[in-house]
Scaffold this motif. Structure first.
Motif, PDB file in Angstrom:
ATOM      1  N   PRO A 106       0.821  -1.229   0.000  1.00  0.00           N
ATOM      2  CA  PRO A 106       0.000   0.000   0.000  1.00  0.00           C
ATOM      3  C   PRO A 106       0.848   1.271   0.000  1.00  0.00           C
ATOM      4  O   PRO A 106       0.508   2.252  -0.663  1.00  0.00           O
ATOM      5  CB  PRO A 106      -0.824  -0.126   1.286  1.00  0.00           C
ATOM      6  CG  PRO A 106      -0.866  -1.597   1.566  1.00  0.00           C
ATOM      7  CD  PRO A 106       0.446  -2.138   1.092  1.00  0.00           C
ATOM      8  N   ARG A 107       1.952   1.248   0.757  1.00  0.00           N
ATOM      9  CA  ARG A 107       2.797   2.448   0.787  1.00  0.00           C
ATOM     10  C   ARG A 107       3.467   2.686  -0.565  1.00  0.00           C
ATOM     11  O   ARG A 107       3.609   3.832  -1.006  1.00  0.00           O
ATOM     12  CB  ARG A 107       3.849   2.314   1.894  1.00  0.00           C
ATOM     13  CG  ARG A 107       3.290   2.623   3.275  1.00  0.00           C
ATOM     14  CD  ARG A 107       4.362   2.698   4.333  1.00  0.00           C
ATOM     15  NE  ARG A 107       4.874   1.385   4.720  1.00  0.00           N
ATOM     16  CZ  ARG A 107       5.577   1.148   5.828  1.00  0.00           C
ATOM     17  NH1 ARG A 107       5.875   2.160   6.643  1.00  0.00           N
ATOM     18  NH2 ARG A 107       5.992  -0.053   6.126  1.00  0.00           N
ATOM     19  N   MET A 108       3.893   1.604  -1.238  1.00  0.00           N
ATOM     20  CA  MET A 108       4.464   1.756  -2.568  1.00  0.00           C
ATOM     21  C   MET A 108       3.396   2.215  -3.564  1.00  0.00           C
ATOM     22  O   MET A 108       3.669   3.035  -4.455  1.00  0.00           O
ATOM     23  CB  MET A 108       5.097   0.435  -3.024  1.00  0.00           C
ATOM     24  CG  MET A 108       6.364   0.056  -2.277  1.00  0.00           C
ATOM     25  SD  MET A 108       7.085  -1.518  -2.840  1.00  0.00           S
ATOM     26  CE  MET A 108       7.567  -1.094  -4.510  1.00  0.00           C
ATOM     27  N   ALA A 109       2.170   1.697  -3.416  1.00  0.00           N
ATOM     28  CA  ALA A 109       1.080   2.108  -4.306  1.00  0.00           C
ATOM     29  C   ALA A 109       0.765   3.593  -4.123  1.00  0.00           C
ATOM     30  O   ALA A 109       0.533   4.321  -5.103  1.00  0.00           O
ATOM     31  CB  ALA A 109      -0.156   1.260  -4.030  1.00  0.00           C
ATOM     32  N   ALA A 110       0.789   4.062  -2.865  1.00  0.00           N
ATOM     33  CA  ALA A 110       0.516   5.483  -2.605  1.00  0.00           C
ATOM     34  C   ALA A 110       1.617   6.357  -3.186  1.00  0.00           C
ATOM     35  O   ALA A 110       1.345   7.433  -3.761  1.00  0.00           O
ATOM     36  CB  ALA A 110       0.382   5.710  -1.096  1.00  0.00           C
ATOM     37  N   LEU A 111       2.889   5.910  -3.037  1.00  0.00           N
ATOM     38  CA  LEU A 111       4.006   6.673  -3.590  1.00  0.00           C
ATOM     39  C   LEU A 111       3.907   6.741  -5.114  1.00  0.00           C
ATOM     40  O   LEU A 111       4.100   7.815  -5.710  1.00  0.00           O
ATOM     41  CB  LEU A 111       5.322   6.021  -3.171  1.00  0.00           C
ATOM     42  CG  LEU A 111       6.607   6.600  -3.773  1.00  0.00           C
ATOM     43  CD1 LEU A 111       6.768   8.068  -3.395  1.00  0.00           C
ATOM     44  CD2 LEU A 111       7.827   5.793  -3.335  1.00  0.00           C
ATOM     45  N   ALA A 112       3.590   5.621  -5.766  1.00  0.00           N
ATOM     46  CA  ALA A 112       3.465   5.606  -7.223  1.00  0.00           C
ATOM     47  C   ALA A 112       2.315   6.477  -7.689  1.00  0.00           C
ATOM     48  O   ALA A 112       2.418   7.176  -8.708  1.00  0.00           O
ATOM     49  CB  ALA A 112       3.273   4.165  -7.700  1.00  0.00           C
ATOM     50  N   LEU A 169      10.965  12.482 -10.687  1.00  0.00           N
ATOM     51  CA  LEU A 169      10.373  12.528  -9.347  1.00  0.00           C
ATOM     52  C   LEU A 169      10.768  11.285  -8.538  1.00  0.00           C
ATOM     53  O   LEU A 169      11.064  11.377  -7.342  1.00  0.00           O
ATOM     54  CB  LEU A 169       8.850  12.622  -9.458  1.00  0.00           C
ATOM     55  CG  LEU A 169       8.294  13.972  -9.914  1.00  0.00           C
ATOM     56  CD1 LEU A 169       6.803  13.863 -10.217  1.00  0.00           C
ATOM     57  CD2 LEU A 169       8.528  15.040  -8.832  1.00  0.00           C
ATOM     58  N   LEU A 170      10.773  10.126  -9.200  1.00  0.00           N
ATOM     59  CA  LEU A 170      11.144   8.913  -8.503  1.00  0.00           C
ATOM     60  C   LEU A 170      12.627   8.930  -8.119  1.00  0.00           C
ATOM     61  O   LEU A 170      13.001   8.516  -7.018  1.00  0.00           O
ATOM     62  CB  LEU A 170      10.840   7.702  -9.389  1.00  0.00           C
ATOM     63  CG  LEU A 170      11.042   6.320  -8.746  1.00  0.00           C
ATOM     64  CD1 LEU A 170      10.238   6.199  -7.455  1.00  0.00           C
ATOM     65  CD2 LEU A 170      10.658   5.213  -9.717  1.00  0.00           C
ATOM     66  N   LYS A 171      13.474   9.424  -9.011  1.00  0.00           N
ATOM     67  CA  LYS A 171      14.897   9.537  -8.687  1.00  0.00           C
ATOM     68  C   LYS A 171      15.101  10.483  -7.506  1.00  0.00           C
ATOM     69  O   LYS A 171      15.944  10.230  -6.630  1.00  0.00           O
ATOM     70  CB  LYS A 171      15.676  10.018  -9.913  1.00  0.00           C
ATOM     71  CG  LYS A 171      15.770   8.973 -11.021  1.00  0.00           C
ATOM     72  CD  LYS A 171      16.272   9.563 -12.329  1.00  0.00           C
ATOM     73  CE  LYS A 171      17.702   9.990 -12.252  1.00  0.00           C
ATOM     74  NZ  LYS A 171      18.198  10.462 -13.578  1.00  0.00           N
ATOM     75  N   SER A 172      14.338  11.557  -7.466  1.00  0.00           N
ATOM     76  CA  SER A 172      14.437  12.500  -6.354  1.00  0.00           C
ATOM     77  C   SER A 172      14.045  11.840  -5.040  1.00  0.00           C
ATOM     78  O   SER A 172      14.665  12.087  -3.998  1.00  0.00           O
ATOM     79  CB  SER A 172      13.545  13.710  -6.625  1.00  0.00           C
ATOM     80  OG  SER A 172      13.577  14.599  -5.540  1.00  0.00           O
ATOM     81  N   PHE A 173      13.039  10.959  -5.071  1.00  0.00           N
ATOM     82  CA  PHE A 173      12.642  10.245  -3.857  1.00  0.00           C
ATOM     83  C   PHE A 173      13.793   9.389  -3.334  1.00  0.00           C
ATOM     84  O   PHE A 173      14.061   9.376  -2.115  1.00  0.00           O
ATOM     85  CB  PHE A 173      11.423   9.366  -4.158  1.00  0.00           C
ATOM     86  CG  PHE A 173      11.137   8.357  -3.082  1.00  0.00           C
ATOM     87  CD1 PHE A 173      10.518   8.739  -1.898  1.00  0.00           C
ATOM     88  CD2 PHE A 173      11.510   7.029  -3.235  1.00  0.00           C
ATOM     89  CE1 PHE A 173      10.267   7.810  -0.892  1.00  0.00           C
ATOM     90  CE2 PHE A 173      11.263   6.093  -2.232  1.00  0.00           C
ATOM     91  CZ  PHE A 173      10.632   6.487  -1.063  1.00  0.00           C
TER      92      PHE A 173
END
Length: 632
Positions: free
Chosen positions: A349-355, A371-375
């Motif tokens: 769920p946490r990965m789904a929320a981040l995506a 954005l993902l690289k920045s995370f």
């Protein structure tokens, strides 16, 4: 003076060690411990004369024989055999030593060394073999004296003569060894690799990626392959292997490439490579990212630029590859987006929320990737190979709890998050890095350089390469962190010896022998000999007889040191004074004709010895050579 028995015992222990050391890494704990204990016990027993006598050693040997024979099976017979060899060798070292016992130790040592070739065929085997043969040759000569009188002593001069005789034995066998090397068949890989096909696993590179399967990853320093090419920037040392495009129960595997998919790297520098992989059961071949053409082996290049072959399994091969060095693979007809957007049934769920957040904020695929690289950059996730997440949801634990993992965690989580955000993604398994060997002009890529990275499909560009591991804290760049100095140079020198050993010796297999014979046969067909068979036989006989007479004449008359010096003196005098010295001219007469103090000096020294029927001393020879040197 040295006692023959002491010298023979020392040589025997050295011979036994040469049989044990190359086999030691492949032994079980018990025989690995028993042998060093036998060395110590044998030395003590020899010194105190407290050796166990028969039948005790025989009974112990029989017990170990029964124990290891009980372990024999079709899948496991080499291990018990080599363990038994070492145990028998250890028992023989501590027991009574008579002539036949020494011969048994020599034979067991040779068998043990031969046993190590079942596991590895490195060049070290040749060094051990040569040294073992030389020591056994010396020991056999000493054993002949020991059998006559075990209390015999030998002087330094006698030792010199003995060693010269002993070295003639392996030296005389050298021509025969060269002939056998050319004509006898051999294997390209250790025999146990061939017999134990199902029992070996590939270390380093794997055909699947399963984060959370293990809490740690051990570094394997053994060579994976060597690549002959020019030096490249460190960031270009990505060696493409398998593309993993399918998620099956949180495990990345390679599925069938969607029909019609075809990729290439446009407008990129072409780098030619000659690759020498180590024998492996994997059918994947490696090349710089991304391969464009391959030759020298029967292989196929798939639409996602993966090279597969069925001919390299278990044997030593080489192949040529042209790679287009670039980060983007252009597709001719697009891709099946749905195939590259599939996610596992259970998704954090946490990965789904981040995506979902990245998909909402990013307007284009490029923005979503950034954005993902920045995370990853701001989450302070460290690169590690120990204490890895092994929970029911290892990627969630990796990103939000432990925040430590290796390339499998970085690449898997990055690709899954991209897919969840609507960006097609896949993994690429291969190697990253390489140590350039200046001596051999090649890259050494070892198993600990196995690596996984990501390719994301960006509309209007194609498959773009990203390495999420480089966004972590502590990721080691290619070639960094390697040792330098003498140890590193020595390791590179030894590896280059292994490289040329594999090229010249191991790779010279039965196929190459047939090629050599066929080439000779082909060339001989173009040679015509218009000679009658009877005449040819007569000419051959005359030639052999003439050669025999020349050899007999050469052996029948050995030129002494005094005669060699005199001949050299006469030649130099003739050159210096430009006249021919007649055979009837005596040395004193020659000195009076030339009126040269150097010639007078030579005649005086030479005549003082030869005319008094004695040989020249070493000091007189030295003085005569000085005179010859002054005469030019």
């Amino acid at each position: 003076m040295v006692r023959i028995s002491v010298l023979l015992d020392l040589l025997t222990y050295c011979i036994a060690l040469l049989g044990y050391v190359p086999l030691a890494p492949f032994l079980e704990a018990v025989p690995r411990f028993i042998f060093p204990a036998a060395i110590v016990g044998g030395l003590f027993a020899d010194r105190k004369g407290l050796r166990p006598r028969d039948p005790i050693p025989t009974i112990v040997s029989i017990l170990f024989f029964v124990f290891y024979v009980a372990q024999f099976s079709r899948e496991n017979f080499v291990g018990p055999a080599v363990n038994l060899l070492i145990v028998l060798l250890a028992v023989r070292l501590v027991s009574e030593k008579k002539s036949r016992h020494y011969l048994q130790i020599f034979a067991l040592s040779l068998f043990s060394l031969a046993g190590s070739s079942l596991f590895t065929l490195d060049i070290q085997f040749l060094a051990y073999l040569i040294l073992l043969i030389v020591l056994i040759a010396v020991a056999l000569v000493i054993l002949t004296f020991h059998a006559t009188d075990s209390k015999l002593t030998i002087s330094g001069a006698g030792m010199k003569t003995l060693l010269s005789v002993a070295f003639l034995m392996p030296a005389g066998a050298l021509p025969l060894m060269c002939v056998f090397f050319i004509i006898l068949p051999r294997t390209q890989y250790p025999l146990w690799n061939f017999l134990n096909i199902a029992g070996s696993t590939v270390a380093g590179f794997s055909e699947k990626v399963q984060p959370g399967a293990s809490s740690s990853v051990d570094a394997v320093k053994s060579a994976a392959f060597r690549v002959n090419c020019g030096q490249l920037p460190k960031e270009r040392l990505y060696w493409r292997g398998a593309v993993l495009n399918t998620l099956a129960s949180n495990t990345w595997v390679r599925g069938e490439v969607p029909a019609g998919e075809s990729g290439y790297v446009a407008k990129a520098r072409i780098v030619h490579q000659t690759v020498y992989p180590e024998p492996t059961r994997s059918g994947y071949l490696f090349a710089l990212n991304a391969p464009a053409r391959i030759s020298g082996i029967r292989a196929s290049l798939s639409g996602d630029l993966v090279i597969k072959t069925a001919t390299s399994a278990g044997r030593r091969v080489k192949y040529e590859v042209d790679s287009a060095i670039g980060d983007t693979i252009v597709t001719r007809k697009g891709i099946a987006r749905g195939f590259y957007l599939r996610l596992p049934h259970t998704f954090s769920p946490r990965m789904a929320a981040l995506a979902a957040d990245i998909g909402k904020r990013g307007k284009t695929d490029e923005e979503k990737v950034e954005l993902l690289k920045s995370f990853y950059r701001t989450s302070n996730i460290s690169y590690a190979t120990s204490d890895l997440p092994v929970s029911a949801d290892p990627l969630d634990e990796f990103l939000f709890i432990k925040k430590r993992g290796n390339c499998e965690f970085f690449a898997s989580s990055f690709a899954e998050l991209l897919r969840a955000a609507g960006v097609p993604a896949r993994l690429v398994g291969g190697y990253f890095g390489g140590e350039y060997n200046n001596l051999g002009g090649y890259y050494l890529v070892s198993e600990d350089m196995a690596h996984v990275w990501v390719e994301a499909y960006l509309a209007g560009k194609g498959w773009v390469m990203f390495d999420p591991s480089t966004l972590s804290a502590g990721f080691q760049r290619a070639g960094e962190g390697r040792e330098a100095g003498f140890g590193h140079h020595l390791r590179m020198y030894l590896d280059s010896c292994n490289y040329y050993w594999n090229l010249a010796v191991i790779a010279y297999d039965l196929e190459k022998q047939f090629q050599l014979v066929n080439n000779i046969d082909f060339r001989m067909k173009g040679v015509s000999l218009p000679v009658h068979p009877g005449k040819a036989l007569l000419l051959t006989g005359v030639a052999l007889i003439s050669l025999f007479l020349v050899i007999v004449a050469a052996r029948g008359r050995k030129v002494s040191r005094e005669e060699r010096i005199l001949r050299k003196f006469l030649r130099r005098v003739e050159r210096k004074y430009s006249f021919v010295i007649l055979p009837s001219t005596g040395l004193h007469e020659l000195a009076s004709i030339c009126n040269d103090h150097r010639i007078d000096q030579f005649v005086t020294i030479y005549g003082r010895a030869v005319y008094n029927d004695r040989k020249l001393t070493d000091e007189e020879c030295r003085m005569l050579r000085e005179v010859l040197k002054s005469l030019g």
